[in-house]
Design a protein around this motif. Structure first.
Motif, PDB file in Angstrom:
ATOM      1  N   LEU A 197      15.754   2.108   9.053  1.00  0.00           N
ATOM      2  CA  LEU A 197      15.051   2.219   8.497  1.00  0.00           C
ATOM      3  C   LEU A 197      13.981   3.653   8.123  1.00  0.00           C
ATOM      4  CD1 LEU A 197      11.935   0.515   7.801  1.00  0.00           C
ATOM      5  CD2 LEU A 197      11.635  -0.183  10.358  1.00  0.00           C
ATOM      6  N   LEU A 198      14.264   4.165   9.319  1.00  0.00           N
ATOM      7  CA  LEU A 198      13.778   5.628   9.224  1.00  0.00           C
ATOM      8  C   LEU A 198      14.188   6.548   8.284  1.00  0.00           C
ATOM      9  CD1 LEU A 198      13.561   6.226  13.200  1.00  0.00           C
ATOM     10  CD2 LEU A 198      11.359   6.205  11.193  1.00  0.00           C
ATOM     11  N   VAL A 199      15.487   6.789   8.068  1.00  0.00           N
ATOM     12  CA  VAL A 199      15.735   7.322   6.552  1.00  0.00           C
ATOM     13  C   VAL A 199      14.770   6.827   5.725  1.00  0.00           C
ATOM     14  CG1 VAL A 199      17.830   8.300   5.128  1.00  0.00           C
ATOM     15  CG2 VAL A 199      17.832   8.113   8.185  1.00  0.00           C
ATOM     16  N   LEU A 200      15.189   5.568   5.249  1.00  0.00           N
ATOM     17  CA  LEU A 200      14.654   5.251   4.088  1.00  0.00           C
ATOM     18  C   LEU A 200      13.342   5.223   3.914  1.00  0.00           C
ATOM     19  CD1 LEU A 200      15.921   1.580   3.685  1.00  0.00           C
ATOM     20  CD2 LEU A 200      16.970   3.430   2.812  1.00  0.00           C
ATOM     21  N   MET A 201      12.930   5.591   4.873  1.00  0.00           N
ATOM     22  CA  MET A 201      11.346   5.716   5.332  1.00  0.00           C
ATOM     23  C   MET A 201      11.142   7.490   4.676  1.00  0.00           C
ATOM     24  SD  MET A 201       9.444   4.127   7.973  1.00  0.00           S
ATOM     25  CE  MET A 201       8.369   3.961   8.126  1.00  0.00           C
ATOM     26  N   TRP A 202      12.007   8.099   5.208  1.00  0.00           N
ATOM     27  CA  TRP A 202      12.019   9.289   5.007  1.00  0.00           C
ATOM     28  C   TRP A 202      12.113  10.236   3.581  1.00  0.00           C
ATOM     29  CZ3 TRP A 202      16.605  12.623   3.026  1.00  0.00           C
ATOM     30  CH2 TRP A 202      17.098  13.368   3.348  1.00  0.00           C
ATOM     31  N   ILE A 247      11.974   3.772  -7.510  1.00  0.00           N
ATOM     32  CA  ILE A 247      13.140   2.514  -6.957  1.00  0.00           C
ATOM     33  C   ILE A 247      11.911   2.305  -5.980  1.00  0.00           C
ATOM     34  CG2 ILE A 247      15.133   2.242  -4.741  1.00  0.00           C
ATOM     35  CD1 ILE A 247      16.165   4.365  -6.125  1.00  0.00           C
ATOM     36  N   TYR A 248      10.857   2.652  -5.411  1.00  0.00           N
ATOM     37  CA  TYR A 248      10.289   1.868  -4.170  1.00  0.00           C
ATOM     38  C   TYR A 248       9.333   1.105  -4.593  1.00  0.00           C
ATOM     39  CZ  TYR A 248      12.728   4.398  -0.292  1.00  0.00           C
ATOM     40  OH  TYR A 248      14.238   4.896   0.132  1.00  0.00           O
ATOM     41  N   THR A 249       8.317   1.866  -5.589  1.00  0.00           N
ATOM     42  CA  THR A 249       7.446   1.223  -6.266  1.00  0.00           C
ATOM     43  C   THR A 249       7.585  -0.321  -6.315  1.00  0.00           C
ATOM     44  OG1 THR A 249       7.514   2.782  -8.737  1.00  0.00           O
ATOM     45  CG2 THR A 249       6.520   3.594  -6.761  1.00  0.00           C
ATOM     46  N   ASN A 250       9.080   0.037  -7.303  1.00  0.00           N
ATOM     47  CA  ASN A 250       9.233  -1.585  -8.284  1.00  0.00           C
ATOM     48  C   ASN A 250       9.398  -2.878  -6.990  1.00  0.00           C
ATOM     49  OD1 ASN A 250       9.789  -0.868 -10.761  1.00  0.00           O
ATOM     50  ND2 ASN A 250      11.272  -0.115 -10.044  1.00  0.00           N
ATOM     51  N   ILE A 251      10.097  -2.064  -5.718  1.00  0.00           N
ATOM     52  CA  ILE A 251       9.327  -3.367  -4.564  1.00  0.00           C
ATOM     53  C   ILE A 251       8.898  -3.180  -3.806  1.00  0.00           C
ATOM     54  CG2 ILE A 251      12.240  -2.481  -4.606  1.00  0.00           C
ATOM     55  CD1 ILE A 251      11.472  -1.271  -2.029  1.00  0.00           C
ATOM     56  N   ALA A 252       7.160  -2.896  -3.641  1.00  0.00           N
ATOM     57  CA  ALA A 252       6.349  -2.769  -2.689  1.00  0.00           C
ATOM     58  C   ALA A 252       5.576  -3.972  -3.508  1.00  0.00           C
ATOM     59  CB  ALA A 252       5.255  -1.891  -3.893  1.00  0.00           C
ATOM     60  N   ASP A 253       5.377  -4.954  -2.201  1.00  0.00           N
ATOM     61  CA  ASP A 253       5.078  -6.890  -2.920  1.00  0.00           C
ATOM     62  C   ASP A 253       6.068  -7.020  -2.531  1.00  0.00           C
ATOM     63  OD1 ASP A 253       2.813  -7.790  -2.627  1.00  0.00           O
ATOM     64  OD2 ASP A 253       2.055  -8.062  -4.300  1.00  0.00           O
ATOM     65  N   ALA A 254       6.744  -6.970  -2.203  1.00  0.00           N
ATOM     66  CA  ALA A 254       7.828  -7.723  -3.376  1.00  0.00           C
ATOM     67  C   ALA A 254       8.119  -8.826  -1.405  1.00  0.00           C
ATOM     68  CB  ALA A 254       8.896  -7.600  -3.143  1.00  0.00           C
ATOM     69  N   ALA A 255       8.324 -10.238  -1.546  1.00  0.00           N
ATOM     70  CA  ALA A 255       8.552 -11.203  -0.561  1.00  0.00           C
ATOM     71  C   ALA A 255       9.374 -10.417   0.580  1.00  0.00           C
ATOM     72  CB  ALA A 255       8.613 -12.527  -0.453  1.00  0.00           C
ATOM     73  N   TRP A 256      10.634 -10.231   0.055  1.00  0.00           N
ATOM     74  CA  TRP A 256      11.906 -10.369   0.284  1.00  0.00           C
ATOM     75  C   TRP A 256      11.671  -8.789   1.625  1.00  0.00           C
ATOM     76  CZ3 TRP A 256      14.767  -5.650  -0.805  1.00  0.00           C
ATOM     77  CH2 TRP A 256      14.781  -4.980  -1.817  1.00  0.00           C
ATOM     78  N   ALA A 257      11.839  -7.785   1.230  1.00  0.00           N
ATOM     79  CA  ALA A 257      11.068  -6.362   1.649  1.00  0.00           C
ATOM     80  C   ALA A 257       9.788  -6.663   2.949  1.00  0.00           C
ATOM     81  CB  ALA A 257      10.610  -5.744   0.232  1.00  0.00           C
ATOM     82  N   ASP A 258       9.020  -7.450   2.068  1.00  0.00           N
ATOM     83  CA  ASP A 258       7.673  -7.672   3.412  1.00  0.00           C
ATOM     84  C   ASP A 258       8.410  -8.421   4.413  1.00  0.00           C
ATOM     85  OD1 ASP A 258       5.664  -6.623   1.703  1.00  0.00           O
ATOM     86  OD2 ASP A 258       4.828  -7.999   1.242  1.00  0.00           O
ATOM     87  N   GLY A 262       0.975  -1.391  -0.080  1.00  0.00           N
ATOM     88  CA  GLY A 262      -0.209   0.201  -0.033  1.00  0.00           C
ATOM     89  C   GLY A 262       1.009   1.264  -0.175  1.00  0.00           C
ATOM     90  N   PHE A 263       1.840   1.342   0.760  1.00  0.00           N
ATOM     91  CA  PHE A 263       2.522   2.426   1.184  1.00  0.00           C
ATOM     92  C   PHE A 263       3.489   2.170  -0.083  1.00  0.00           C
ATOM     93  CE2 PHE A 263       6.419   4.228   2.496  1.00  0.00           C
ATOM     94  CZ  PHE A 263       6.225   5.743   3.204  1.00  0.00           C
ATOM     95  N   LEU A 264       4.259   1.395  -0.572  1.00  0.00           N
ATOM     96  CA  LEU A 264       5.347   1.998  -1.531  1.00  0.00           C
ATOM     97  C   LEU A 264       4.556   2.121  -3.058  1.00  0.00           C
ATOM     98  CD1 LEU A 264       7.910  -0.421  -0.412  1.00  0.00           C
ATOM     99  CD2 LEU A 264       8.334   1.836  -0.177  1.00  0.00           C
ATOM    100  N   THR A 265       2.705   1.762  -3.168  1.00  0.00           N
ATOM    101  CA  THR A 265       2.123   2.216  -4.213  1.00  0.00           C
ATOM    102  C   THR A 265       2.346   2.916  -4.509  1.00  0.00           C
ATOM    103  OG1 THR A 265       2.310  -0.351  -4.204  1.00  0.00           O
ATOM    104  CG2 THR A 265       1.219   0.857  -6.315  1.00  0.00           C
ATOM    105  N   PHE A 266       1.071   3.591  -3.015  1.00  0.00           N
ATOM    106  CA  PHE A 266       0.194   4.367  -3.266  1.00  0.00           C
ATOM    107  C   PHE A 266       0.782   5.950  -2.481  1.00  0.00           C
ATOM    108  CE2 PHE A 266      -2.590   0.703  -3.739  1.00  0.00           C
ATOM    109  CZ  PHE A 266      -2.740   0.852  -5.194  1.00  0.00           C
TER     110      PHE A 266
END
Length: 185
Positions: free
Chosen positions: A127-132, A86-97, A73-77
């Motif tokens: 993790l926080l810097v990546l989210m930023w 970069i982020y939309t390409n890893i959305a829903d990837a099992a390894w990222a989850d 949800g977040f990485l897609t929208f």
């Protein structure tokens, strides 16, 4: 400490400066321990909500245990800015989850218990810097937002051994593996 400071503290408070510093240091330790536990709960709550779909940010049909993806949800929208692709390409990837959920749970538990504060600070800060970077530029400021503030707070908590107060940090520090590898502290 100079004589003037000690005299001033005695005349204004009636106690020597050393006693005041001890009281302040003790109070600071308790405030930092409470801050550590509050931040730990933020990470652990995000994990539980995404795992179980508790209805705060994640509905039960999107819960990880019901086949949902914690990152989709977040990485897609929700992402914007220069790193959006970069982020939309890893959305829903099992390894990222899996990495995201292990990170949330591990950081949350470590902070709540006061264990491995240095590791939790580095992992949480990353993790926080990546989210930023996923929301650049932030909605309410040119560059600063709560993710960077939380990352700085994590660094402070690790630097002052905040896991020792109201936590298991002192016990953790006595373990042979932690004594041999102090970065695990």
């Amino acid at each position: 400490m100079d004589t003037m400071t000690a005299t001033t503290d005695r005349t204004t408070t009636g106690t020597p400066a050393a006693a005041t510093d001890t009281t302040r240091a003790k109070a600071a330790r308790y405030v930092l321990a409470g801050t550590r536990m509050a931040l730990g709960w933020i990470f652990l709550w995000a994990f539980l909500d995404k795992l179980l779909g508790l209805g705060h940010e994640t509905g039960s049909k999107n819960a990880w245990i019901n086949g949902g993806s914690p990152t989709k949800g977040f990485l897609t929208f929700g992402v914007a800015g220069p790193f959006k692709d970069i982020y939309t390409n890893i959305a829903d990837a099992a390894w990222a989850d899996w990495l995201f959920m292990i990170g949330l749970a591990g950081i949350g538990v470590a902070l709540l218990l006061g264990l491995g504060m240095r590791v939790a600070a580095v992992a949480g800060g990353l993790l926080l810097v990546l989210m930023w970077t996923a929301v650049l530029p932030p909605e309410n400021n040119l560059f600063m937002d709560d993710h960077l503030i939380y990352a700085a707070v994590l660094a402070v908590l690790a630097l002052v051994d905040a896991g020792d107060t109201w936590g298991l940090g002192k016990v953790w520090a006595t373990l042979p593996i932690v004594r041999q590898a102090p970065w695990l502290r």
